[in-house]
Scaffold this active site. Sequence first.
Site, short mmCIF file in Angstrom:
data_model
loop_
_atom_site.label_atom_id
_atom_site.label_comp_id
_atom_site.label_asym_id
_atom_site.label_seq_id
_atom_site.Cartn_x
_atom_site.Cartn_y
_atom_site.Cartn_z
N SER A 98 48.37 39.69 38.29
CA SER A 98 47.95 39.55 39.67
C SER A 98 46.78 40.50 39.95
O SER A 98 45.78 40.45 39.25
CB SER A 98 49.14 39.80 40.61
OG SER A 98 48.85 39.32 41.91
N LYS A 121 43.42 41.31 37.56
CA LYS A 121 42.00 41.49 37.87
C LYS A 121 41.50 42.78 37.21
O LYS A 121 40.43 42.82 36.60
CB LYS A 121 41.79 41.58 39.38
CG LYS A 121 42.38 40.48 40.24
CD LYS A 121 42.08 40.74 41.73
CE LYS A 121 43.08 40.07 42.66
NZ LYS A 121 43.09 38.63 42.60
N GLN A 157 42.47 31.50 46.94
CA GLN A 157 42.21 32.56 47.91
C GLN A 157 40.71 32.72 48.06
O GLN A 157 39.97 32.88 47.09
CB GLN A 157 42.82 33.88 47.46
CG GLN A 157 42.59 35.01 48.45
CD GLN A 157 43.07 36.37 47.96
OE1 GLN A 157 43.36 36.54 46.77
NE2 GLN A 157 43.15 37.34 48.85
N GLU A 189 40.72 41.79 51.59
CA GLU A 189 42.11 42.22 51.43
C GLU A 189 42.21 43.67 50.98
O GLU A 189 42.97 44.46 51.52
CB GLU A 189 42.83 41.32 50.42
CG GLU A 189 44.26 41.75 50.15
CD GLU A 189 45.00 40.82 49.21
OE1 GLU A 189 46.07 41.22 48.73
OE2 GLU A 189 44.51 39.71 48.95
N HIS A 211 55.27 33.54 40.03
CA HIS A 211 54.12 34.43 39.85
C HIS A 211 54.54 35.64 39.02
O HIS A 211 55.52 36.32 39.31
CB HIS A 211 53.60 34.88 41.21
CG HIS A 211 52.31 35.63 41.16
ND1 HIS A 211 51.29 35.35 40.28
CD2 HIS A 211 51.86 36.67 41.91
CE1 HIS A 211 50.29 36.16 40.49
NE2 HIS A 211 50.61 36.98 41.47
#
Length: 724
Positions: free
Chosen positions: A232, A236, A273, A281, A362
Amino acid sequence: MITSSEACSRVLTLLVAVTLSITGAVAVAPTAAAAVADENEGADCVVTGLPSEGSLPTDSRLPDPFTRLNGTRITAKSDWRCRREEIKKLAERFVYGEKPAKPSSVTGTVSSSNITVNVSHNGRSSTFSASVSLPSGSGPFPAVVVLGGFGADTAAIRAAGAAVINYDPYAVGREGTPRTNKQGAFYSVYGSSSSTGLLMAWAWGVSRIIDVIEQSGGTILKADATGVTGCSRFGKGAFVVGAFDQRIALTMPIESGSAGVPIFRGIPGEGAQSLSSAYGEQPWLGDAFGSFTGNPNRLPVDTHEMVAMVAPRGLFIMDNPHITNLGPRSASVAALGGAEVYKALGAGENITYWSDVQDGSHCANRSEWRTPLQQNIQKFLLKTGNAPGAMRISSRAQGNLAQWRDWQTPTLGDDSSDTTAPSTPGTPAASDITATSATLTWSPSTDQGGSGLAGYTVYREQGATDPQLGQSTTASTTLTGLTANTRYQVYVRARDGAGNLSGNSPAVTFTTTTGGGGDTSPPTAPTGLTASGTTATGTNLSWTASTDDNGVAGYDVLRAPGASGGTFAQVGTSATTSFGDTGLTPGTTYRYQVRARDAAANTSPVSSTAQVTTQPGSSTGTCTAVPTVQAQWSTGYVIQPLTITNTATSAITGWTVTFTLPAGHTLTGSWNGGVTVSGQTVTIENAAHNGALAPGAGTGSVGFQATRPNGDTAVPSGYTCAGR
């Protein structure tokens, strides 16, 4: 006989003193120790012609990774080293922010259970640590850095024979902070207003861990066998870590989503997203990226080129085709585009993309990934396997590279016309030796094969592996960041334009001077640390002064989240015995420690710990929270967006949403809000960027994912919202 794969490795790993064969490592240097790869092997490449933001054209197709900034295309595998440097500079300028070079001082320790990192640069310092979990057997071991401890199959990693380094990225770059006041070990050194985003700050932290492993002598962990993974937001981070440090032998991002692997140009059309949401965010991306959230087609670089930056090293991308919010189709396009560079370099079997999975949860540990995970560890970290990579793209989210490119992959030459190494440099001479630096000069090498002398690399003889201390394009360099009162034995190697490496020069030995005019005694620890005047967003700290035989120069203030656990990271300095900490989150517990510094940079032990809990935010308005089920499957669902709307007649500066999870449901991920769970009650607080809402305004950036018992169709209920 050298195979084409080996020739590619030899050309591209220009500063490494070994050439990898299919089955292992073949030494090409006369010494027993192997030189460790550099953090950035193209640092000596001169990059000119970087565009300005105002000059960027709009192009919906992916940029050609094989075309230089001057418009010419690379023709040989050795050209990739400097072309990669161009891509790196573009990515830093327009996407992530700059990753600074190694600081002037990096020290630390490596044990079987912990790694400590101490960084000093330009008068600023920071400290952080990571825990270590070793596999069975005897070391030294390769290691995989796991970001955040979320979603990685650590049991499979250790079973494959690699250690796990549990790295807390928040100690280096905190989430929940505004772009103008970023916090963590990176920003303590480079400033809270640095334009570098969190992902690059996290990557910097992993690079400093590798620095410490290199300095440790390789008795517990191998300095030349490090991998990285995370899921998640930490996926990244893992992606950026591997792209920007060429010492990472295996990069394994998991379900990284927007701001991770997926191409920026594809995200708007896929319904993932949004880029503005990912940018807002958290300050993951660099500040400059804000200009491109509405029009990524103006970007002169895209993530397929960051995939290519990892080449020819190992890359295993794990993705989830069941959650559109993650942008899996755009991620497959990035992998396919980057794989074209792998193929051109003769390393096509070193990349794997795998989204063909059944479980849609997820960041789940999936059985489909376990075997390729361990095969990649064996191949790139243990160097005992040769399983080829694979493209296992789910039909649920399959991208088509042909729709995104108007360039073709060239056939890159092997530079076989020049296979002769430069002559060996002369014996270095050391001069101007200080506590932290030394100047080296040597008789220059000559090019023997016609491709031209490209430069030199200085290594420290240190045992199993020899870390790189510096690079130069001339026959002299000044080494910085050395440790005071330490003996160094160093040698020099030359390289030519085709990537051929000379033999090691004779070594020179020198000892740095004692820093601070002979002062090696640290101050006493501060005492009596107390907190007072605590509000919803700040607190005031005070303590009793330390003593030192030559005087105290100042104090470092350290903070850790929560009443226990977490990592203390430097959040500020003070020249007095008090400090005001601001920008805290209402209703949150923090712990503080203080240490003293003297003029010779000796640091005291830390003080005792002071704990505070900020006041809760006051309720000043009303709002509503309306959920939308974006996706659901037999064992879970995604709520995106959870729309928060200000229904008051005046503006609110923050909000709190509360709802109830059905029995048996478990929250597994969230975004754009701070989440706490108590039993089945979930509370979401606004993030820094989406708390302020004018009357009638709303935010649709909030979302979460949960698991539920197989066959259960219930979703959360009882949503309430309070503004403040």
